[in-house]
Design an enzyme around this catalytic site. Structure first.
Site, mmCIF file in Angstrom:
data_model
loop_
_atom_site.group_PDB
_atom_site.id
_atom_site.type_symbol
_atom_site.label_atom_id
_atom_site.label_comp_id
_atom_site.label_asym_id
_atom_site.label_seq_id
_atom_site.Cartn_x
_atom_site.Cartn_y
_atom_site.Cartn_z
ATOM 1 C CG HIS A 18 -2.064 -1.083 1.334
ATOM 2 N ND1 HIS A 18 -1.591 -2.214 1.810
ATOM 3 C CD2 HIS A 18 -2.903 -1.428 0.307
ATOM 4 C CE1 HIS A 18 -2.446 -3.389 1.659
ATOM 5 N NE2 HIS A 18 -3.838 -2.510 0.422
ATOM 6 C CG HIS A 19 4.338 1.775 -2.106
ATOM 7 N ND1 HIS A 19 4.142 0.098 -2.736
ATOM 8 C CD2 HIS A 19 5.132 2.490 -3.384
ATOM 9 C CE1 HIS A 19 4.344 0.629 -3.829
ATOM 10 N NE2 HIS A 19 4.726 1.675 -4.264
ATOM 11 C CE LYS A 64 -5.585 -0.745 -12.912
ATOM 12 N NZ LYS A 64 -6.457 -2.369 -13.162
ATOM 13 C CE LYS A 70 4.104 -7.206 -13.979
ATOM 14 N NZ LYS A 70 3.148 -8.361 -14.239
ATOM 15 C CE LYS A 83 -2.246 -11.500 -11.669
ATOM 16 N NZ LYS A 83 -1.270 -10.463 -13.028
ATOM 17 C CB SER A 143 -4.402 -1.193 -16.608
ATOM 18 O OG SER A 143 -5.510 -2.194 -17.533
#
Ligand code: NAD
Length: 476
Positions: A69-70, A75, A99, A111, A368
């Site tokens: 959660h930095h 996503k 990524k 994920k 995205s």
């Protein structure tokens, strides 16, 4: 099947990601506690829910993991596969964190996974499963445009993303940004031009950048450029198909294609679109008339002569067992985690180079990100400025024609004057991201004298995430 044994940890994918992380961390100077915070999965949500099937119920196993959660939101895609387990979803969530950092997309990694083989369910059942999964995420605050934003992955696509978007919007009436709760949606449902092919396009650009560096190609004994390079692609799904298609457009020769049911090979090249249509028609790549060799054992296809191998199916495809037999000089990881750490060591010892997954397949999350921005701004890219751009271009062309006395043809004028479409803007943003990121990784690789591009990519990602955590501080 819903006994507890299926929740057992039968892979070590997350362990492999952590192994790579730990090795790369040695090239950084961060506090051990901070590194531990970066590496750990922050939230792992494992749940089960029933669906009606036949005359009874079936219990479905599912996960959503938010690794870091930095940055907010988190996503990452949702995978439908009968082999999904917690370890895999944690590994994939972690890869998403690195990524996003590599391509400077301001998201944390996440994920999701549902343990089903989609081929065994009707469309109605898949819709029920997808909607119920979404409701479970809503109940626990694991989805939302500013919380956690899913996307397609293995076994899912635009159809599933539509169901998720509709379920989220229905459960959050009046929420203006509801469509930003998921990306990879169809164009007609607030999706973005170019998302479907974005990951494959990104992989192709990544390869183009890699083979464009003369110094590196000299070491591999290859000429620069994609033209004429022999390429084998594993997986003719979303990532593999588009990667192969774009590489073919760049002049590469697709000599081999490996799918679930087997592999085909032709040293003179295969027509990717024709192979795709053949598989669509008969359900298999085998029997394609343009193939000179066929392999019932799909794995054999990976070991055939080529310059570049693109694994674009699943993880753990190149292992210590087959790495020695891979003839490619370059592995470009379209899939997440296709090469185990042991296989990577063997491949580098043979003098090869690997373009790592967390950079190579980052085109999907990059576009995205553009889709999410479009959803939050409620306007298509290019809509406001297109006419303005055209008028400016027209004035410029008129001025140049006036000064030089040279008149352009109507076609030349139209090409120069035309304003940018959403697709052109998306593709140029994607291309710019992939090019910059490759050279950033390679610079770290050269400057820090790091042994692999993967480690260099990790080092860059760790440094960026560390800065975010240090800036955030710890509360309370
Ligand atoms: P997909 O479901 O569209 O396609 C996967 C293809 O691989 C299918 O055609 C399947 O039959 C084939 N396959 C499965 N097992 C195989 C095997 N053992 N040998 C050969 N082929 C096999 O999935 P996708 O979206 O293309 O994802 C593929 C990989 O790329 C996954 O690792 C995924 O995490 C990764 N990825 C996907 C995206 C995306 O935008 N879709 C983005 C980044 C990374």
């Amino acid at each position: 099947m819903s006994d507890n044994s299926i929740l057992a940890q039968d892979t070590h994918f997350f362990g492999d990601v952590c192994k790579n992380f730990d090795y790369a961390a040695k090239f950084t100077k961060h506090d051990a506690g901070l590194l531990d915070q970066i590496r750990s999965c922050n939230s792992v949500y494992r749940f089960r829910f029933p669906i009606r099937r036949g005359n009874g119920f079936e219990v479905i196993d599912a996960w959503r993991v938010e690794h870091s959660h930095h940055q907010s939101p988190t996503k990452g895609g949702i995978r439908y596969s009968e082999f999904v387990n917690e370890d895999e979803v944690m590994a994939l969530a972690a890869l998403m964190t690195y990524k996003c950092a590599i391509v400077n997309v301001p998201f944390g990694g996440a994920k999701g996974g549902i343990r089903i083989n989609p081929k065994n369910y009707s469309v109605q059942e898949l819709e029920n499963i997808t909607r119920r999964y979404t409701v479970e995420l809503i109940k626990k605050n694991f989805i939302g445009p500013s919380i956690d934003v899913p996307a397609p992955d293995y076994g899912t696509g635009e159809r599933e993303m539509s169901w998720i978007a509709d379920t989220y919007a229905t459960m959050n009436p009046g929420q203006l940004d509801a469509m930003g709760s998921v990306t990879g949606k169809p164009i007609a449902l607030h999706g973005i031009q170019g998302r479907r092919e974005a990951t494959g396009r990104g992989v192709a650009i990544a390869i183009r950048e890699c083979v464009g560096v003369a110094e590196d190609m000299q070491k591999l004994g290859l000429p620069t450029g994609i033209a004429g390079k022999r390429i084998i692609v594993q997986g003719l799904g979303n990532v593999g198909f588009y990667t192969a298609k774009f590489l073919q457009e760049y002049g590469g020769i697709i000599v081999g294609i490996c799918e679930f049911e087997g592999a085909i090979y032709n040293a003179d090249g295969l027509d990717v679109e024709a192979v795709f249509q053949h598989r669509k028609a008969i359900g298999s790549i085998l029997g394609y008339a343009g193939a000179k060799q066929e392999f019932k054992n799909s794995g054999e296809g990976l070991e055939q002569p080529c310059d570049i191998l693109v694994p674009a199916a699943l993880e753990n495809q190149i292992t210590a067992e087959n790495a020695g037999r891979i003839q490619a000089k370059i592995i470009a990881e379209g899939a997440n985690g296709p090469t185990t750490p042991e296989a990577e060591a063997i491949f580098y010892a043979k003098g090869g180079i690997i373009i790592p997954d967390m950079y190579a397949n980052a085109g999907g999350v990059t576009v995205s990100y553009f889709e999410w921005l479009k959803n939050l701004s409620h306007v298509a890219f290019g809509r406001i400025n297109r006419r303005f751009e055209e008028n400016n271009n027209l004035n410029l062309v008129n001025m140049i024609e006036g000064i030089t006395g040279i008149s352009l043809t109507p076609t030349q004028r139209a090409t120069i004057v035309k304003g940018s479409s959403e697709l052109e803007l998306v593709n140029s943003g994607l291309e710019d991201t992939m090019i910059r990121s490759y050279h950033e990784i390679r610079e770290t690789y050269k400057l820090e004298k790091i042994d692999t591009l993967r480690t260099a990519a990790f080092v860059g990602a760790i440094n960026k995430i560390a800065v975010s955590y240090q800036n955030l501080g710890v509360w309370p």
